[in-house]
Scaffold this motif. Structure first.
Motif, PDB file in Angstrom:
ATOM      1  N   ILE A 158      -1.540   5.097  87.995  1.00 37.03           N
ATOM      2  CA  ILE A 158      -2.484   4.033  87.644  1.00 37.03           C
ATOM      3  C   ILE A 158      -3.584   4.629  86.790  1.00 37.03           C
ATOM      4  O   ILE A 158      -4.087   5.718  87.078  1.00 37.03           O
ATOM      5  N   TYR A 180      -7.313  -1.841  84.266  1.00 32.68           N
ATOM      6  CA  TYR A 180      -6.274  -1.498  85.238  1.00 32.68           C
ATOM      7  C   TYR A 180      -4.937  -1.426  84.505  1.00 32.68           C
ATOM      8  O   TYR A 180      -4.544  -2.381  83.832  1.00 32.68           O
ATOM      9  N   ARG A 212      -0.793   0.199  85.119  1.00 33.77           N
ATOM     10  CA  ARG A 212       0.157   0.900  85.981  1.00 33.77           C
ATOM     11  C   ARG A 212       1.397   1.194  85.143  1.00 33.77           C
ATOM     12  O   ARG A 212       1.971   0.288  84.526  1.00 33.77           O
ATOM     13  N   ILE A 231       0.455   8.245  91.955  1.00 33.58           N
ATOM     14  CA  ILE A 231       0.831   7.502  93.152  1.00 33.58           C
ATOM     15  C   ILE A 231       1.888   8.297  93.912  1.00 33.58           C
ATOM     16  O   ILE A 231       2.940   8.629  93.361  1.00 33.58           O
TER      17      ILE A 231
END
Length: 94
Positions: free
Chosen positions: A3, A53, A55, A88
């Motif tokens: 992220i 944001y 990802r 992650i």
């Protein structure tokens, strides 16, 4: 997977114009290989803050999308930034 998240800061009077200039970038990112999610939006409390944001599935896919980076006009509008990459290790339900 990782992220990229944080905040950009612009003059409050320029925030809406800046966000409008990002609309096509968001569309392109969301359709890019390896992009799981991509969002840029106005903060609800701070008038000059923009929340970021992203990802991505891999570094290579992010780098392929980024290419030469943001437009010069966008860079000139940014007064400050605090954006980081988060690796992650697991994904769980909340």
């Amino acid at each position: 997977m990782f992220i990229v998240a944080g905040s950009l800061y612009v003059e409050p009077a320029e925030r809406d114009t800046y966000l409008a200039s990002c609309m096509e970038v968001v569309r392109q990112a969301r359709s890019a290989p390896g992009c799981v999610d991509f969002a840029i939006g106005a903060d609800l409390v701070e008038p000059g803050r923009i929340n970021v944001y992203e990802r991505w599935e891999s570094d290579d896919e992010l780098l392929a999308f980024r290419g030469s980076g943001p437009e010069q006009e966008q860079v000139a509008t940014i007064r400050g930034a605090e954006v980081h990459r988060y690796r992650i290790s697991a994904v769980e339900a909340p």
